[in-house]
Design a protein around this motif. Structure first.
Motif, PDB file in Angstrom:
ATOM      1  N   LYS A 106      -5.079   0.322   6.157  1.00 35.93           N
ATOM      2  CA  LYS A 106      -5.797  -0.121   5.020  1.00 35.93           C
ATOM      3  C   LYS A 106      -5.517  -1.556   4.385  1.00 35.93           C
ATOM      4  CE  LYS A 106      -6.352   0.671   0.089  1.00 35.93           C
ATOM      5  NZ  LYS A 106      -5.698   1.443  -1.340  1.00 35.93           N
ATOM      6  N   ASN A 107      -4.596  -2.132   4.373  1.00 34.77           N
ATOM      7  CA  ASN A 107      -4.396  -3.436   3.947  1.00 34.77           C
ATOM      8  C   ASN A 107      -5.036  -4.454   4.973  1.00 34.77           C
ATOM      9  OD1 ASN A 107      -3.010  -2.506   1.570  1.00 34.77           O
ATOM     10  ND2 ASN A 107      -1.025  -2.979   2.561  1.00 34.77           N
ATOM     11  N   MET A 179       2.236   1.570   1.008  1.00 35.09           N
ATOM     12  CA  MET A 179       2.402   0.308   1.336  1.00 35.09           C
ATOM     13  C   MET A 179       1.537  -0.844   0.685  1.00 35.09           C
ATOM     14  SD  MET A 179       2.065   1.115   5.420  1.00 35.09           S
ATOM     15  CE  MET A 179       2.433  -0.382   6.141  1.00 35.09           C
ATOM     16  N   GLY A 180       2.211  -1.647  -0.337  1.00 30.90           N
ATOM     17  CA  GLY A 180       1.690  -2.351  -1.230  1.00 30.90           C
ATOM     18  C   GLY A 180       0.668  -3.614  -0.627  1.00 30.90           C
ATOM     19  N   ARG A 222      -5.175  -8.384 -14.752  1.00 31.72           N
ATOM     20  CA  ARG A 222      -6.651  -8.592 -14.096  1.00 31.72           C
ATOM     21  C   ARG A 222      -6.277  -9.052 -12.695  1.00 31.72           C
ATOM     22  NH1 ARG A 222      -8.855 -11.358 -17.256  1.00 31.72           N
ATOM     23  NH2 ARG A 222      -8.777 -13.528 -16.443  1.00 31.72           N
ATOM     24  N   HIS A 223      -5.495  -9.937 -12.465  1.00 23.25           N
ATOM     25  CA  HIS A 223      -4.987 -10.543 -11.270  1.00 23.25           C
ATOM     26  C   HIS A 223      -4.342  -9.692 -10.265  1.00 23.25           C
ATOM     27  CE1 HIS A 223      -5.410 -15.182 -12.669  1.00 23.25           C
ATOM     28  NE2 HIS A 223      -6.472 -14.689 -12.548  1.00 23.25           N
ATOM     29  N   GLY A 229      -5.235  -3.699  -5.542  1.00 21.86           N
ATOM     30  CA  GLY A 229      -5.893  -2.767  -5.827  1.00 21.86           C
ATOM     31  C   GLY A 229      -5.561  -1.426  -6.819  1.00 21.86           C
ATOM     32  N   ASN A 230      -4.328  -1.848  -7.247  1.00 19.31           N
ATOM     33  CA  ASN A 230      -3.666  -0.987  -8.258  1.00 19.31           C
ATOM     34  C   ASN A 230      -3.313  -1.684  -9.777  1.00 19.31           C
ATOM     35  OD1 ASN A 230      -2.720   1.512  -6.604  1.00 19.31           O
ATOM     36  ND2 ASN A 230      -2.349  -0.231  -5.476  1.00 19.31           N
ATOM     37  N   SER A 231      -3.463  -0.923 -10.622  1.00 17.55           N
ATOM     38  CA  SER A 231      -2.825  -1.681 -11.882  1.00 17.55           C
ATOM     39  C   SER A 231      -1.353  -1.691 -11.800  1.00 17.55           C
ATOM     40  CB  SER A 231      -3.492  -0.708 -13.196  1.00 17.55           C
ATOM     41  OG  SER A 231      -2.743   0.474 -13.096  1.00 17.55           O
TER      42      SER A 231
END
Length: 292
Positions: A106-107, A179-180, A222-223, A229-231
């Motif tokens: 994904k990343n 996986m962040g 916001r950044h 892609g996540n809060s």
């Protein structure tokens, strides 16, 4: 189709740039039925997955691009298997469309093709004659899905029985490892990610994360969302769920002990969060992966 005494619906052919192509350092060859210039019109194109270095694989398959685009523009459907989506995206046909992407890719996919709408929870997408799937063996479910669209539910069920495929599998959430996204270059966001990932048992509030990173909450939230892609709250939850999954797989502690160890005091709240990201309850996850 012979079980229904009906004529074959699909005529499957392997198509390539050349009649014979050596692969694996010459260890084996692919012999195609037809070359691209011999196929003026087709109804369905199946794109296989790519392996290894995606940019390199895309460049090596450059000669297929125009043919795929021209066939799609002549109403051919495109069925793309797993990370073959990297090649398909390089044609531009996925621009502003949804694409199922394997959770591990994904990343990288997002970095290479930001104009594509990534879907990483479901395993199949169907949009304007283009079908994609996330996961190597998810292509079996995608093929059943396409068969159902072309030939009906009864034939799809028969195919699922013949090949022993779970026709109702819709999600890859139960398989995904979080996986962040870290290829964004924002140092403050990276610092926050590392803080959260290094302390999976801590109960960080958004204000606490911002304070430790040394940033104001409103702009930073916001950044963070834009880059990961996540809060921040979702990121904390995902890290905790991943930590709990590892403990559940070991099978050494009770489910409630694991929930408390993640920093949750509300068992029901954690179960809801866990199911949100895995489609399974903690107990069902343990049954699937703990073994024994």
């Amino acid at each position: 189709m012979r079980y229904q005494r009906k004529p074959e619906f699909y005529k499957v052919e392997i198509v390539g740039v050349n009649k014979n192509t050596k692969l694996g350092g010459g260890l084996y060859s692919i012999h195609v039925d037809k070359t691209l210039d011999q196929v003026r019109k087709t109804d369905v194109i199946v794109i296989p997955l790519l392996c290894g270095n995606f940019p390199l694989a895309i460049s090596k398959n450059e000669k297929y691009k125009h043919w795929v685009i021209s066939q799609y523009n002549r109403s051919a459907e495109v069925v793309c298997l797993c990370v073959g989506s990297f090649f398909l995206a390089s044609t531009g046909l996925l621009r502003d469309k949804s694409c199922a992407v394997h959770w591990a890719a994904k990343n990288e996919f997002k970095t290479m093709f930001p104009e594509v709408k990534i879907v990483d929870d479901t395993i199949i997408t169907d949009e304007r004659g283009i079908y994609t799937c996330g996961g190597g063996y998810s292509y079996l479910n995608l093929l059943l899905y396409v068969i159902q669209k072309h030939l009906g539910r009864d034939i799809a069920i028969l195919a699922s029985k013949m090949f022993e495929i779970d026709i109702e599998r819709k999600s890859q959430n139960a398989f995904a490892i979080f996986m962040g996204q870290k290829a964004h270059g924002d140092e403050k966001v990276l610092k926050a990610q590392e803080l959260i990932e290094s302390n999976p048992t801590a109960s960080f509030s958004v204000d606490q994360v911002c304070e430790k990173v040394g940033v104001g909450r409103r702009t930073f939230e916001r950044h963070f969302k834009k880059n990961t892609g996540n809060s921040i709250v979702e990121y904390v939850q995902r890290v905790k769920v991943e930590f709990a999954k590892q403990l559940l797989e070991k099978g050494e502690k009770t489910v409630n002990e694991i929930i408390y160890e993640t920093g949750y005091n509300d068992i029901d709240a954690f179960r809801k969060v866990f199911k949100k990201f895995t489609d399974l309850s903690p107990i069902d996850y343990r049954k699937r992966y703990a073994g024994g």
